[in-house]
Design a protein around this motif. Structure first.
Motif, PDB file in Angstrom:
ATOM      1  N   THR A  15       0.828  -1.209   0.000  1.00 56.84           N
ATOM      2  CA  THR A  15       0.000   0.000   0.000  1.00 56.84           C
ATOM      3  C   THR A  15       0.862   1.258   0.000  1.00 56.84           C
ATOM      4  OG1 THR A  15      -1.741  -1.163   1.214  1.00 56.84           O
ATOM      5  CG2 THR A  15      -1.826   1.236   1.224  1.00 56.84           C
ATOM      6  N   ALA A  16       1.924   1.258   0.822  1.00 57.69           N
ATOM      7  CA  ALA A  16       2.822   2.417   0.884  1.00 57.69           C
ATOM      8  C   ALA A  16       3.527   2.630  -0.449  1.00 57.69           C
ATOM      9  CB  ALA A  16       3.842   2.229   2.003  1.00 57.69           C
ATOM     10  N   ALA A  17       3.940   1.537  -1.095  1.00 58.32           N
ATOM     11  CA  ALA A  17       4.610   1.648  -2.395  1.00 58.32           C
ATOM     12  C   ALA A  17       3.663   2.210  -3.446  1.00 58.32           C
ATOM     13  CB  ALA A  17       5.135   0.283  -2.828  1.00 58.32           C
ATOM     14  N   ALA A  18       2.403   1.773  -3.405  1.00 54.91           N
ATOM     15  CA  ALA A  18       1.412   2.276  -4.361  1.00 54.91           C
ATOM     16  C   ALA A  18       1.170   3.769  -4.154  1.00 54.91           C
ATOM     17  CB  ALA A  18       0.104   1.501  -4.218  1.00 54.91           C
ATOM     18  N   GLU A  19       1.142   4.207  -2.886  1.00 54.09           N
ATOM     19  CA  GLU A  19       0.943   5.622  -2.594  1.00 54.09           C
ATOM     20  C   GLU A  19       2.137   6.452  -3.063  1.00 54.09           C
ATOM     21  OE1 GLU A  19      -0.741   9.191  -1.158  1.00 54.09           O
ATOM     22  OE2 GLU A  19      -1.533   7.256  -1.804  1.00 54.09           O
ATOM     23  N   ARG A  20       3.357   5.929  -2.864  1.00 56.59           N
ATOM     24  CA  ARG A  20       4.546   6.640  -3.351  1.00 56.59           C
ATOM     25  C   ARG A  20       4.517   6.773  -4.872  1.00 56.59           C
ATOM     26  NH1 ARG A  20       7.255   3.501   0.525  1.00 56.59           N
ATOM     27  NH2 ARG A  20       7.921   2.037  -1.087  1.00 56.59           N
ATOM     28  N   THR A  21       4.113   5.704  -5.547  1.00 53.77           N
ATOM     29  CA  THR A  21       4.031   5.738  -7.008  1.00 53.77           C
ATOM     30  C   THR A  21       3.005   6.763  -7.466  1.00 53.77           C
ATOM     31  OG1 THR A  21       4.670   3.408  -7.165  1.00 53.77           O
ATOM     32  CG2 THR A  21       3.551   4.364  -9.067  1.00 53.77           C
ATOM     33  N   ARG A  22       1.859   6.810  -6.762  1.00 46.11           N
ATOM     34  CA  ARG A  22       0.817   7.778  -7.115  1.00 46.11           C
ATOM     35  C   ARG A  22       1.323   9.209  -6.952  1.00 46.11           C
ATOM     36  NH1 ARG A  22      -2.786  11.259  -5.323  1.00 46.11           N
ATOM     37  NH2 ARG A  22      -1.874  11.195  -3.238  1.00 46.11           N
ATOM     38  N   LEU A  23       2.011   9.473  -5.834  1.00 47.64           N
ATOM     39  CA  LEU A  23       2.521  10.818  -5.588  1.00 47.64           C
ATOM     40  C   LEU A  23       3.592  11.207  -6.608  1.00 47.64           C
ATOM     41  CD1 LEU A  23       2.775  10.970  -1.687  1.00 47.64           C
ATOM     42  CD2 LEU A  23       1.191  12.218  -3.163  1.00 47.64           C
ATOM     43  N   GLU A  24       4.480  10.270  -6.928  1.00 51.85           N
ATOM     44  CA  GLU A  24       5.526  10.554  -7.908  1.00 51.85           C
ATOM     45  C   GLU A  24       4.922  10.854  -9.273  1.00 51.85           C
ATOM     46  OE1 GLU A  24       7.957   7.110  -7.703  1.00 51.85           O
ATOM     47  OE2 GLU A  24       8.944   7.690  -5.821  1.00 51.85           O
ATOM     48  N   ASP A  25       3.872  10.113  -9.640  1.00 48.76           N
ATOM     49  CA  ASP A  25       3.199  10.351 -10.916  1.00 48.76           C
ATOM     50  C   ASP A  25       2.533  11.719 -10.927  1.00 48.76           C
ATOM     51  OD1 ASP A  25       2.132   9.432 -13.529  1.00 48.76           O
ATOM     52  OD2 ASP A  25       0.200   9.553 -12.491  1.00 48.76           O
ATOM     53  N   ARG A  26       1.869  12.076  -9.814  1.00 44.71           N
ATOM     54  CA  ARG A  26       1.225  13.390  -9.724  1.00 44.71           C
ATOM     55  C   ARG A  26       2.269  14.507  -9.777  1.00 44.71           C
ATOM     56  NH1 ARG A  26      -2.487  11.291 -11.155  1.00 44.71           N
ATOM     57  NH2 ARG A  26      -4.528  10.930 -10.210  1.00 44.71           N
ATOM     58  N   MET A  27       3.404  14.303  -9.114  1.00 44.55           N
ATOM     59  CA  MET A  27       4.452  15.321  -9.116  1.00 44.55           C
ATOM     60  C   MET A  27       5.003  15.537 -10.520  1.00 44.55           C
ATOM     61  SD  MET A  27       6.478  14.454  -5.550  1.00 44.55           S
ATOM     62  CE  MET A  27       7.707  15.724  -5.816  1.00 44.55           C
ATOM     63  N   THR A  52     -11.551  21.155 -13.890  1.00 46.89           N
ATOM     64  CA  THR A  52     -10.813  19.977 -13.428  1.00 46.89           C
ATOM     65  C   THR A  52      -9.637  20.417 -12.570  1.00 46.89           C
ATOM     66  OG1 THR A  52      -9.497  19.926 -15.458  1.00 46.89           O
ATOM     67  CG2 THR A  52     -11.507  18.581 -15.394  1.00 46.89           C
ATOM     68  N   ARG A  53      -9.064  19.442 -11.862  1.00 47.78           N
ATOM     69  CA  ARG A  53      -8.029  19.776 -10.881  1.00 47.78           C
ATOM     70  C   ARG A  53      -7.003  18.662 -10.795  1.00 47.78           C
ATOM     71  NH1 ARG A  53      -9.885  22.137  -5.061  1.00 47.78           N
ATOM     72  NH2 ARG A  53      -7.884  22.999  -4.365  1.00 47.78           N
ATOM     73  N   LEU A  54      -5.750  19.037 -10.597  1.00 45.60           N
ATOM     74  CA  LEU A  54      -4.667  18.077 -10.394  1.00 45.60           C
ATOM     75  C   LEU A  54      -3.962  18.457  -9.104  1.00 45.60           C
ATOM     76  CD1 LEU A  54      -3.120  15.661 -11.605  1.00 45.60           C
ATOM     77  CD2 LEU A  54      -1.608  17.307 -12.713  1.00 45.60           C
ATOM     78  N   SER A  55      -3.916  17.518  -8.151  1.00 44.98           N
ATOM     79  CA  SER A  55      -3.396  17.847  -6.831  1.00 44.98           C
ATOM     80  C   SER A  55      -2.611  16.685  -6.250  1.00 44.98           C
ATOM     81  CB  SER A  55      -4.561  18.209  -5.897  1.00 44.98           C
ATOM     82  OG  SER A  55      -4.101  18.415  -4.580  1.00 44.98           O
ATOM     83  N   LEU A  56      -1.664  17.013  -5.364  1.00 45.65           N
ATOM     84  CA  LEU A  56      -0.950  15.971  -4.636  1.00 45.65           C
ATOM     85  C   LEU A  56      -1.831  15.347  -3.565  1.00 45.65           C
ATOM     86  CD1 LEU A  56       2.623  17.486  -4.096  1.00 45.65           C
ATOM     87  CD2 LEU A  56       1.883  15.797  -5.784  1.00 45.65           C
ATOM     88  N   THR A  57      -2.883  16.051  -3.175  1.00 48.79           N
ATOM     89  CA  THR A  57      -3.817  15.534  -2.184  1.00 48.79           C
ATOM     90  C   THR A  57      -4.916  14.768  -2.898  1.00 48.79           C
ATOM     91  OG1 THR A  57      -3.381  17.464  -0.802  1.00 48.79           O
ATOM     92  CG2 THR A  57      -5.311  16.134  -0.247  1.00 48.79           C
ATOM     93  N   ALA A  58      -5.045  13.485  -2.576  1.00 50.23           N
ATOM     94  CA  ALA A  58      -5.963  12.608  -3.310  1.00 50.23           C
ATOM     95  C   ALA A  58      -7.394  13.116  -3.290  1.00 50.23           C
ATOM     96  CB  ALA A  58      -5.898  11.190  -2.736  1.00 50.23           C
TER      97      ALA A  58
END
Length: 208
Positions: A65-77, A197-203
């Motif tokens: 779960t933590a790895a998936a969240e890191r991947t999501r944040l890196e993609d958003r960044m 629409t919106r793009l954010s680091l906060t899910a």
């Protein structure tokens, strides 16, 4: 509970390692643990083995779960980084001047924003950091802009004013370091597009 009590009473002279005791306490503390036991009758050793296996499964799930969240944040960044270029085009020091109705010293920073994306931006925010030649932070601040920028266009705003405090090392270094000797790092955290629409680091802020 009666079955576990009988096991513990029968083994009340058994000495457990601290890690094993914690595992056993964790098993007992779980809601409905008795219903989860794989068999009606289990020895203390079997309960410990079963508890360790359950903990290992939970730890593995947490890692995934933590790895998936890191991947999501890196993609958003990466997506956010591709949308905007933020530059500082001017830095100046404004000493107090009562005749000009300026009763305190200020530092003025003039920013320019270029929309690199394909969609019009309505507003955005993020953090801007000024670094010295060694990569150490001189000054950092949160930047929030509520002005539209069309794709491929650049908007320059009037200077942003910082109340200068000579007792703050960050203010002193920002004032005395030439802009040409500083590196400006922009880290966007939220972009709202003109179409809503919106793009954010906060899910919970993301929109399709």
């Amino acid at each position: 509970m009666a079955r576990l009590d009988s096991v513990l009473q029968a083994a009340d002279t058994v000495r457990l390692r601290l890690a094993d005791a914690r595992t056993l306490l964790g098993v007992v503390a779980e809601t409905g643990f008795a219903a989860k036991l794989p068999r009606d009758t289990m020895t203390l050793a079997e309960i410990l083995v079963w508890g360790r296996a359950g903990r290992a499964r939970k730890d593995s799930l947490h890692v995934v779960t933590a790895a998936a969240e890191r991947t999501r944040l890196e993609d958003r960044m990466r997506q956010l980084d591709s949308l905007l270029v933020v530059t500082v085009v001017n830095k100046s020091y404004l000493p107090k001047d009562p005749e000009a109705e300026r009763y305190q010293d200020y530092i003025s920073l003039t920013f320019a924003y270029r929309n690199k994306g394909t969609k019009a931006i309505r507003a955005f925010e993020g953090d801007v950091t000024f670094l010295d030649a060694f990569g150490d932070t001189i000054y950092s601040a949160h930047l929030k802009v509520d002005e539209p920028i069309a794709p491929g266009r650049t908007r320059q705003e009037p200077g942003r004013i910082i109340k200068y405090n000579p007792l703050r090392v960050a203010h002193e270094r920002l004032r005395n370091t030439a802009l040409s000797k500083m590196k400006v790092v922009w880290q966007p955290s939220d972009v709202i597009f003109l179409d809503g629409t919106r793009l954010s680091l906060t899910a919970d802020r993301e929109t399709p």
